[in-house]
Design an enzyme around this catalytic site. Structure first.
Site, PDB file in Angstrom:
ATOM      1  N   LYS A   9       1.030  -1.143   0.082  1.00 22.78           N
ATOM      2  CA  LYS A   9      -0.105  -0.094   0.173  1.00 22.78           C
ATOM      3  C   LYS A   9       0.834   1.282  -0.287  1.00 22.78           C
ATOM      4  CE  LYS A   9      -1.082   0.610   5.119  1.00 22.78           C
ATOM      5  NZ  LYS A   9      -2.216   0.696   5.883  1.00 22.78           N
ATOM      6  N   SER A  25      -9.195   5.002 -14.415  1.00 23.04           N
ATOM      7  CA  SER A  25      -8.160   4.541 -13.872  1.00 23.04           C
ATOM      8  C   SER A  25      -7.827   5.577 -12.642  1.00 23.04           C
ATOM      9  CB  SER A  25      -6.823   4.237 -14.506  1.00 23.04           C
ATOM     10  OG  SER A  25      -6.334   5.451 -15.250  1.00 23.04           O
ATOM     11  N   TYR A  58      -7.684   0.651 -11.613  1.00 23.57           N
ATOM     12  CA  TYR A  58      -6.512  -0.025 -12.093  1.00 23.57           C
ATOM     13  C   TYR A  58      -5.483   1.180 -12.120  1.00 23.57           C
ATOM     14  CZ  TYR A  58      -7.730   1.824 -16.717  1.00 23.57           C
ATOM     15  OH  TYR A  58      -7.890   2.403 -17.615  1.00 23.57           O
TER      16      TYR A  58
END
Length: 116
Positions: A9, A25, A58
């Site tokens: 992360k 995205s 994404y």
């Protein structure tokens, strides 16, 4: 059996842009992607600390060293510039792989730069 495990992360980065008229995205500074081990086009979860929104999209590469965090397309409705978000990636692993896996956590500075 495979399990879906927290892989990495990018913790607490500021959204720098939100571009509604884009295909979709999240654009992320390439330095941050590299530090977290997130590949271009990899599925990521975005958690907005300001409003509680969560979404999946994404990743696409942003200019290296720019600090860019830009939500594109419909995701732009979920965060505004200045919002603090967490970007999380997951990976499918066997039980054995998961037992030895150590997630990567990147803590950027206030300008979305990698802190070494």
């Amino acid at each position: 059996m495979l399990v879906n495990i927290f892989k990495s992360k990018i913790h607490r980065v500021k959204v720098t842009q939100a571009e509604l008229n884009y295909v979709g995205s999240i654009t992320i500074d390439e330095d941050l992607l590299d530090a977290a081990g997130i590949k271009e086009n990899e599925k990521v979860q975005i958690v907005n600390n300001h409003n509680g929104e969560r979404l999946e999209t994404y990743a696409i590469k942003g200019k290296r060293g720019s600090g860019i965090i830009c939500l594109n397309g419909a995701a732009a409705r979920k965060a505004q510039p200045g919002d603090v978000v967490i970007i999380i990636s997951y990976a499918w692993m066997t039980q054995e792989e998961a037992a030895n896996h150590k997630p990567v956590v990147v803590f950027p500075d206030e300008n979305n730069r990698v802190v070494k």
